[in-house]
Design a protein around this motif. Structure first.
Motif, mmCIF file in Angstrom:
data_model
loop_
_atom_site.group_PDB
_atom_site.id
_atom_site.type_symbol
_atom_site.label_atom_id
_atom_site.label_comp_id
_atom_site.label_asym_id
_atom_site.label_seq_id
_atom_site.Cartn_x
_atom_site.Cartn_y
_atom_site.Cartn_z
ATOM 1 N N GLY A 1 76.448 18.468 -7.069
ATOM 2 C CA GLY A 1 76.070 17.995 -8.352
ATOM 3 C C GLY A 1 74.470 17.481 -7.598
ATOM 4 N N HIS A 2 74.607 17.228 -6.503
ATOM 5 C CA HIS A 2 73.459 16.144 -6.250
ATOM 6 C C HIS A 2 72.330 17.972 -5.863
ATOM 7 N N ALA A 3 73.177 18.521 -5.635
ATOM 8 C CA ALA A 3 71.813 19.728 -5.066
ATOM 9 C C ALA A 3 71.448 19.942 -6.433
ATOM 10 N N CYS A 4 72.665 20.804 -7.212
ATOM 11 C CA CYS A 4 72.178 20.975 -7.997
ATOM 12 C C CYS A 4 70.760 19.648 -9.390
ATOM 13 N N VAL A 5 70.387 19.112 -8.750
ATOM 14 C CA VAL A 5 69.341 17.869 -8.905
ATOM 15 C C VAL A 5 68.171 18.155 -8.788
ATOM 16 N N ASP A 6 68.412 18.255 -7.132
ATOM 17 C CA ASP A 6 67.476 17.771 -5.870
ATOM 18 C C ASP A 6 66.530 19.146 -5.878
#
Length: 415
Positions: free
Chosen positions: A13-18
Motif C-alpha cells: 500500500g505504501h508503494a501505491c501511494v509513493d
C-alpha cells in the motif's frame, strides 16, 4: 493477521501511494517538452506538490495523536492518485499546480497514520520497518517507468491511467482495516513505556532529514534532464537515471534495517551521510556511464537512514508518535521541494551542473547534526491484542464483540 502479513500489505500500500511522489518528478521532462517549461517553472510543479504536503503533515500527525483515523489510509491513497491523474489534463500552469497540490495533500494524509500502524505491527523490529519503507521506495522506483510507459505512449492526455495504483492501494488498505489480526494495543495520546521526550534531539533529527530531503528532491527534479545532457540527449538515459535513483533506495532501506540490528541507528545514519557526500560529488564530476554507479551509491546512502530516522523520531518523541511520524516521514521529507525553485533559478542563471553541485553540502550538514545526537532507549514491546476491524463491534476471532483498542480510555505503552 500475522505480523509479516500486516507489514507486507502495508508495504505494498505504501508503494501505491509513493508512486505519486515519484510521478511528479517523472512528469517534469514531459512538461518541459510539451509545454515549454523552464527550470524554474518545472521546479514550481515540484514545489506545489511539496508545499501543501509540508504544511499538512504536522496537522495530520497531531490528529493521529488525538484519535485513531484508519480511514485516512484509503481516502488519502485515492486522493494522491486522482491529483496526478488530472495533472496532465489541465492546460494551464495554474491548474497543473492545483492538481499536483491535491496529490501532495493525499500523500501528507497517508504517512503519519500509516507509520503509526506499521510501527505497531512491526512490534519494534527495525527490519520490519525497513520492509515498510521498502514499499515506498519501490513506488518511487516504479514511477518513472510507469509515467514513461503511459505518458510517453499517449502524451499528457493519458495521465488518467495513472490512477490505477491508487485503486489497488485503496483496496489493500480496506483489506488491512477489515481483517482481524494481532498487533500492539494502541490509542492516540497515551505515553509509552520508557524515557520521556528528547525534544532537542528530535529537532536535530528533523533538520538532518530536511537536509537529506533537499538533496533527494533536488536530484529527483533535475536528474533526468541532467543525465540527458551528460549522456547524449536520450530520454531513455534520463528515465534510467531516475529509475536507478529510486530503485537504489529499495536496497538502502533493507540494508539500513539489517545494519541497525547490529549497530545503533545513529551510527548507521551518520556513516550513510558520509557516503552520500562522496556519492553526490561523484554525480556532478564523474563523466560518462560511470554516472550511473554514482547515482546508485547516492540512492543507497540517502536511503539507508530512511526508516531508521522514522523510528528514531518516534523514540525521541514517544508521547507524540503521530506528530513524530508526520514530521520525519512527511514534513521533513517534503520540505526539500521548497528548495527546488531555488535550485531551478540557480540552474537558469548558471548551469544545471553548477546547481546540482550545491547539493553536496546537504549531507555534510546532516552528518554534523547526527554527531551530537544520542541513541534513544527503545520502548518495551507491548502485549498483543486483536487488531480492530474498520467497523467496530464486529465479532472477533475468539468470539464475542471486538472492541476498539484505540478508544481514549484504552492504555498503551506505545503512544
Amino acid at each position: 493477521m500475522r505480523r509479516n502479513t500486516s507489514i507486507t500489505l502495508l508495504s505494498v500500500g505504501h508503494a501505491c501511494v509513493d508512486v505519486y511522489q515519484g510521478a511528479v518528478a517523472s512528469l517534469i521532462p514531459f512538461l518541459v517538452a510539451h509545454r515549454g517549461y523552464g527550470y524554474a517553472a518545472a521546479s514550481g510543479v515540484v514545489l506545489a506538490a511539496s508545499l501543501l504536503s509540508s504544511v499538512a503533515q504536522p496537522f495530520f500527525g497531531a490528529l493521529t495523536d488525538r484519535r485513531a483515523v484508519p480511514w485516512l489510509l484509503p481516502a488519502s491513497t485515492l486522493l494522491a492518485g486522482v491529483g496526478i491523474a488530472l495533472s496532465g489534463l489541465g492546460g494551464t500552469y495554474a491548474l497543473t499546480l492545483v492538481c499536483v497540490a491535491l496529490s501532495g495533500i493525499g500523500v501528507a494524509a497517508y504517512h503519519p497514520e500509516s507509520a503509526r500502524i506499521a510501527r505497531q505491527a512491526a512490534r519494534g523490529a527495525h527490519s520490519a520497518m525497513g520492509w515498510f519503507s521498502l514499499g515506498g521506495n519501490v513506488g518511487f522506483a516504479l514511477a518513472p517507468l510507469l509515467v514513461a510507459a503511459v505518458v510517453g505512449t499517449g502524451g499528457l492526455r493519458w495521465t488518467p491511467v495513472l490512477v490505477l495504483p491508487a485503486l489497488v492501494g485503496t483496496g489493500l488498505c480496506l483489506v488491512v482495516l477489515r481483517t482481524p489480526g494481532r498487533r500492539p494495543s494502541g490509542r492516540a495520546g497515551a505515553a509509552p513505556t520508557g524515557p520521556g521526550d528528547d525534544r532537542a534531539s528530535f529537532v536535530k533529527l528533523s533538520l538532518a532529514v530536511m537536509c537529506r530531503s533537499v538533496v533527494f528532491i533536488g536530484l529527483s527534479t533535475f536528474l533526468s534532464l541532467y543525465a540527458e545532457q551528460r549522456l547524449g540527449g536520450s530520454t531513455a538515459a534520463g528515465t534510467a537515471a531516475l529509475f536507478l535513483l529510486y530503485l537504489g533506495g529499495a536496497a538502502g532501506s533493507l540494508l539500513g534495517g539489517a545494519l541497525a540490528e547490529r549497530w545503533d541507528r545513529v551510527t548507521v545514519c551518520r556513516w550513510s551521510y558520509l557516503v552520500s557526500v562522496v556519492a553526490v560529488a561523484g554525480v556532478v564530476v564523474v563523466p560518462g556511464p560511470a554516472l550511473y554507479g554514482c547515482i546508485a551509491l547516492t540512492s543507497a546512502g540517502l536511503y539507508v537512514p530512511f526508516s531508521l530516522q522514522v523510528t528514531l523520531g518516534q523514540d525521541y518523541l514517544p508521547s507524540r508518535v503521530g506528530t513524530a511520524g508526520g514530521i520525519t516521514l512527511g514534513l521533513a521529507v517534503s520540505v526539500g521541494g521548497l528548495a527546488s525553485p531555488l535550485i531551478g533559478r540557480l540552474a537558469d542563471a548558471t548551469s544545471l551542473r553548477t546547481a546540482l553541485a550545491s547539493l553536496v553540502l546537504m549531507p555534510v550538514l546532516s552528518w554534523l547534526l547526527l554527531r551530537t545526537m544520542p541513541e534513544p532507549a527503545a520502548p518495551r514491546p507491548p502485549a498483543e491484542v486483536p487488531l480492530p476491524t474498520a467497523e467496530m463491534g464486529q465479532p472477533s476471532p475468539e468470539g464475542g464483540e471486538q472492541k476498539d483498542d484505540m478508544r481514549p480510555d484504552s492504555p498503551t505503552p506505545w503512544r
